[in-house]
Design an enzyme around this catalytic site. Structure first.
Site, PDB file in Angstrom:
ATOM      1  N   TYR A   1     -10.450  -3.404 -44.006  1.00  0.00           N
ATOM      2  CA  TYR A   1      -9.963  -3.746 -45.393  1.00  0.00           C
ATOM      3  C   TYR A   1     -10.535  -3.000 -46.337  1.00  0.00           C
ATOM      4  O   TYR A   1     -11.940  -2.342 -46.175  1.00  0.00           O
ATOM      5  CB  TYR A   1     -10.168  -5.370 -45.769  1.00  0.00           C
ATOM      6  CG  TYR A   1      -9.546  -5.748 -47.054  1.00  0.00           C
ATOM      7  CD1 TYR A   1      -7.934  -5.570 -47.250  1.00  0.00           C
ATOM      8  CD2 TYR A   1     -10.392  -5.985 -48.067  1.00  0.00           C
ATOM      9  CE1 TYR A   1      -7.620  -6.046 -48.192  1.00  0.00           C
ATOM     10  CE2 TYR A   1      -9.562  -6.109 -49.527  1.00  0.00           C
ATOM     11  CZ  TYR A   1      -8.240  -6.435 -49.591  1.00  0.00           C
ATOM     12  OH  TYR A   1      -7.764  -6.649 -50.738  1.00  0.00           O
TER      13      TYR A   1
ATOM     14  N   THR B   1     -12.652  -3.003 -48.652  1.00  0.00           N
ATOM     15  CA  THR B   1     -14.102  -3.327 -49.256  1.00  0.00           C
ATOM     16  C   THR B   1     -14.782  -3.396 -48.337  1.00  0.00           C
ATOM     17  O   THR B   1     -16.001  -3.912 -48.465  1.00  0.00           O
ATOM     18  CB  THR B   1     -13.902  -4.487 -50.450  1.00  0.00           C
ATOM     19  OG1 THR B   1     -13.315  -5.455 -49.921  1.00  0.00           O
ATOM     20  CG2 THR B   1     -13.179  -4.150 -51.540  1.00  0.00           C
ATOM     21  N   LYS B   2     -14.326  -3.465 -46.956  1.00  0.00           N
ATOM     22  CA  LYS B   2     -15.504  -3.607 -45.966  1.00  0.00           C
ATOM     23  C   LYS B   2     -16.169  -2.478 -45.633  1.00  0.00           C
ATOM     24  O   LYS B   2     -16.270  -1.531 -46.428  1.00  0.00           O
ATOM     25  CB  LYS B   2     -14.476  -4.105 -44.658  1.00  0.00           C
ATOM     26  CG  LYS B   2     -13.692  -5.219 -44.528  1.00  0.00           C
ATOM     27  CD  LYS B   2     -14.442  -6.570 -44.694  1.00  0.00           C
ATOM     28  CE  LYS B   2     -13.771  -7.587 -44.403  1.00  0.00           C
ATOM     29  NZ  LYS B   2     -12.722  -8.147 -45.275  1.00  0.00           N
ATOM     30  N   ASN B   3     -17.079  -2.817 -44.671  1.00  0.00           N
ATOM     31  CA  ASN B   3     -18.028  -1.656 -44.352  1.00  0.00           C
ATOM     32  C   ASN B   3     -17.681  -0.281 -43.996  1.00  0.00           C
ATOM     33  O   ASN B   3     -18.243   0.869 -44.333  1.00  0.00           O
ATOM     34  CB  ASN B   3     -19.108  -2.050 -43.244  1.00  0.00           C
ATOM     35  CG  ASN B   3     -19.977  -3.376 -43.543  1.00  0.00           C
ATOM     36  OD1 ASN B   3     -19.434  -4.175 -44.359  1.00  0.00           O
ATOM     37  ND2 ASN B   3     -21.272  -3.172 -43.370  1.00  0.00           N
TER      38      ASN B   3
END
Length: 907
Positions: free
Chosen positions: A215, A217-219
């Site tokens: 997604y 905003t994930k790492n």
């Protein structure tokens, strides 16, 4: 000066990713950080990923294809798994992995109560039933005991979903054992945990299947997308079929040259494949992951150090050994913090700081409460933890300064960390002078300075760790960092032999980080004085003006100044000189000091540089001189102009209104015209609250100056912004109320006040200059910015409070009566103005509703002619025509006895 809603990040297409170890609020990538806010999360798509996406788009093949296969291979290698299957989302990954286990319909599956709703939906969509597992409030993670309780509630489960919450390694094997399951019956939810390890094993290679999220905003941000990793060849093949309607594994190839149209469907499936476009972005992003993870870790360590001393804020603990992926920075807001979690979220949002909560427990949602099995006794751990959870900003391009700003706000709202005695103070120098100073400050709280530590270059003192009971926090080179990390608001240099150049370096670093700076001798002088004007002893501003002093300058305001050519008019005055000090700390390429008083300029040059005529940036000029102003602007080409030059003594301007027009009106028009002609980017006029419905010449001339700025914006060339700020009465400026009161008290004279019910809006010098700097950053054109000062203060109350702080409880007050042009009560806005809140919670703005542009253009020449001929009656008639409510001409006032008193009503 210390740091100050949420806004979508505008990413430049052509910027490379800044090297992680050099991310800061300055340097070549400053434009990436030019934001007033600290958003909770933002997305970075690297230049390599953009080029990869363009390559795929150019190929014409954008669904699942060879790029997806390559991403799967790269990803499997990264997490040390035999197989990786790319899918459309992490939720799809979880459902496909569960389907791949081949469990009968309705089989119970353990899932932590504290997780994202999509994970529970995956269980239900797979035809299975969630069993909610309680969590430990200290970790946010299930424990063997809570797993055992959930197992007892459902009988033996068919599988378990283990969440690596926030990116922390979960004890997968221990939890499986508590459930009576093997690792082959465990699905890991690693939406937060790419880059984490459980012990020495990478998350992605521990259990039967691990599910990742890409997604935005994930790492590893892609936008959407997920991945299932497994060492089980049969499971991987089954997921590959199921992700594309259950079609045979190579069905996607049928559209390629040589592909077969034949395929078969042997089992149920989904439409959940990843596209080549997503995969190309993912492959390119993967190259940066290790650097990004290193950066996350460094920011998390900064949070930990800064928040360690804040009572009532507790980080989540990690129970299993291994590497934390640091996807989220979660803290618990305990009762001892003194402010509830939701109230804190609102307060931070008002300061432009974004936060979130991860997550709402599943049993708090009616659908999952009905669809799930809940252990007897409920889920007390999740119920306890949920009201406390707060996720703070954490992403690789977050700056250290932004983290410091977040931590400073968190500290400010904590009941246990509110300043008990004074400003947090760093002492430069841990020698004899510094130790004595720190000791005396600690013993004398009325000076309003609370020492928190030393900075010293002596290695022996740093190795000792503390001196005189205070920590040694670093060297003089660490001044700026130490101010931010330890929330210092004042810095005292207590090294008597410190070289002037070294002192200036320390002072610049401290001021740029938001601290006030003083040198040791000035403090000693303050100790020996009974009446304090503007030296080191801090006034209790809250007690005097009925509110806390507001620090309104955000670090992003510096981006408006850094590297630009800045001109300050009236630079030698009290407001102008303070403005120059703070502007200089932001690193302009040139700082031009303009004033008609050469003595004041000489003094200011000494203050700024330690010697006179240090640069050729001193400009002696009268703003009334149009040819000279035009020449200066064409020669210097200022990009930012702060216009502080003015006549501002209200009673004297009532006697000499023509002089007020020449400087405050014509001088402003000269500057505005010159700025527009050379393409100045930002022009900020310093005005006064007396310009709101003016009845004095001072107020009228300043209102006309505002209207000139308003007209200039209507005709401004592209890229030029004109705005104004209105000051209240500035405490600490030359001739201001408190300096007058100090003089009168020191001389044993009665203190003169105009009227017992007279009220004014008061602000400190730091607030005034901060408003100017923040306005320059916020301005989009034609605004009039005003500090939200809550309400006016009775002058007599402020005088008595100030005298009491100087141990003069029975102050003798003499009322002089209101003089011509004085109001009993000032206002911040005209009755014809509509004002609104800005993105900054402490600043209001009005956009002019006056429709006087035509009148202004027609009447200003007549006004100037009246001023040149010193025809005060004609001048007042023109002012009355131009400004509704301005009093009609009256006989020229005679000098009053009260005029001999120092004028205490200044801006």
């Amino acid at each position: 000066m210390t740091v100050h809603r949420l806004r979508a990040r505008q990413e430049p297409v052509d910027h490379p990713w800044p090297p992680q170890h050099r991310l800061s609020a300055t340097g070549p990538d400053t434009d990436l950080l030019d934001e007033r806010d600290v958003p909770f999360a933002t997305t970075w798509i690297s230049p390599e990923a953009r080029r990869a996406a363009q390559r795929v788009l150019s190929s014409g093949w954008v669904t699942t294809g060879h790029e997806t296969e390559r991403f799967e291979d790269d990803f499997a290698d990264y997490v040390s798994a035999a197989h990786a299957v790319a899918v459309s989302s992490c939720t799809a990954a979880l459902e496909l992995a569960l389907r791949g286990l081949g469990l009968p319909a309705g089989t119970p599956v353990l899932i932590p109560a504290l997780t994202f709703c999509g994970a529970a939906q995956a269980i239900l969509h797979a035809g299975l039933r969630p069993v909610l597992v309680d969590v430990d409030p200290g970790t946010g993670t299930a424990t063997p005991a809570t797993v055992a309780a959930a197992t007892a509630a459902c009988g033996r489960p068919g599988a378990m979903m283990v969440l690596h919450y926030t990116g922390a390694p979960a004890p997968v094997a221990e939890l499986a054992e508590a459930a009576g399951l093997s690792l082959a019956e465990v699905i890991e939810d690693a939406a937060h945990a790419l880059g984490a390890t459980v012990g020495e094993r990478a998350v992605g290679s521990v259990s039967r299947a691990t599910c990742f999220s890409f997604y935005a905003t994930k790492n590893l941000p892609i936008g959407e997308g997920g991945m299932v990793t497994t060492d089980d060849q049969l499971l991987a093949d089954r997921i590959r079929r199921a992700r594309l309607h259950g079609m045979s594994a190579d069905a996607w190839r049928r559209a390629l040259p040589g592909g077969s149209w034949r395929y078969t469907v042997d089992e149920a499936g989904l439409k959940a494949n990843m596209t080549d476009l997503q995969a190309a972005i993912g492959r390119a992003q993967l190259r940066h992951l290790d650097d990004w993870q290193e950066r996350r870790q460094a920011l998390a360590e900064q949070y930990a150090a800064a928040l360690e001393a804040v009572p009532g804020l507790e980080p989540l603990h990690t129970t299993a050994p291994g590497r934390h992926a640091r996807h989220l920075q979660v803290v618990r807001v305990l009762d001892s913090y003194g402010t509830g979690r939701d109230e804190l979220v609102e307060r931070l949002a008002e300061q432009g700081i974004g936060t979130s909560v991860h997550f709402i427990p599943l049993h708090h949602m009616p659908y999952f409460r009905r669809a799930s099995i809940i252990p007897a006794g409920g889920l007390p751990g999740a119920d306890t933890l949920f009201p406390q959870l707060l996720s703070l900003p954490l992403y690789p391009h977050l700056t250290e300064r932004s983290v410091s700003r977040v931590c400073a706000q968190l500290s400010r709202h904590a009941a246990g960390s509110r300043r008990p005695t004074g400003l947090r103070t760093l002492v430069i120098g841990a020698g004899e002078a510094g130790r004595a100073l720190a000791r005396d400050l600690a013993r004398t709280p009325q000076y309003g300075l609370q020492p928190v530590g030393f900075l010293d270059d002596d290695p022996a003192k740093r190795r000792a760790g503390s001196v005189g009971g205070l920590p040694v926090l670093g060297t003089l080179e660490d001044t700026g960092t130490a101010v931010s990390l330890h929330r210092a608001e004042a810095v005292i240099v207590a090294v008597p032999g410190l070289a002037p150049t070294r002192f200036r370096e320390v002072a610049r670093a401290a001021e740029a980080a938001g601290a006030r700076v003083r040198y040791l001798p000035s403090f000693i002088a303050a100790l020996r004085r009974d009446v304090v004007g503007d030296d080191m002893r801090e006034l209790d501003v809250r007690a005097l003006i009925g509110r806390a002093e507001m620090h309104v300058v955000s670090p992003e305001a510096g981006a408006t100044i850094a590297g630009r050519r800045v001109l300050v008019t009236g630079a030698g005055g009290s407001i102008g000189s303070e403005l120059c000090h703070q502007v200089r700390a932001f690193g302009p390429s040139r700082l031009f000091l303009l004033d008609h008083d050469e003595s004041n300029l000489h003094r200011l040059e000494l203050e700024l540089h330690g010697d006179a005529l240090h640069t050729d940036d001193i400009v002696i000029s009268d703003i009334r001189d149009r040819p000279r102003i035009d020449q200066i602007f064409h020669q210097l080409r200022p990009e930012v102009v702060f216009h502080a030059a003015a006549h501002k003594h209200l009673p004297l301007l009532e006697l000499h209104p023509c002089e007020g027009v020449k400087t405050n009106v014509r001088g402003t028009e000269n500057l505005v015209s010159a700025a527009a002609a050379v393409g100045t980017a930002r022009f900020v006029l310093i005005s006064t609250d007396k310009a709101a419905d003016p009845v004095s010449v001072l107020g009228a001339t300043k209102r006309l100056a505002e209207l000139i700025v308003h007209r200039a914006q209507q005709n401004a060339p592209p890229g030029t912004v004109f705005a104004a700020v209105r000051f209240g009465n500035v405490l600490g400026s030359r001739g201001s109320l408190l300096s007058v009161v100090a003089q009168q008290l020191g001389a044993g004279s009665p203190v003169t006040v105009t009227h017992p019910e007279a009220t004014r809006f008061f602000m400190t010098v730091e607030e005034a200059v901060g408003l100017v700097l923040e306005a320059a950053h916020m301005a989009r054109g034609d605004e009039v910015f005003v500090l939200d000062m809550n309400g006016p203060v009775r002058i007599v109350d402020l005088v008595r409070g100030y005298a009491n702080s100087l141990h003069v409880p029975d102050v003798d007050i003499r009322y002089t009566g209101l003089r011509p042009g004085e109001k009993l009560n000032e206002t911040l806005f005209s009755t014809r103005e509509d004002h609104t809140r800005t993105s900054h919670p402490g600043i209001l703005a009005a956009t002019s509703t006056d429709e006087h542009s035509a009148d202004l253009t027609q009447r200003l020449p007549k006004l100037y002619a009246a001023a040149d001929s010193n025809d005060t009656d004609e001048l007042r008639r023109i002012l009355t025509d131009l400004l509704p409510g301005f009093p009609a001409p009256a006989p020229t006032p005679e000098p009053q006895a009260g005029l001999a008193d120092p004028y205490p009503d200044d801006f």
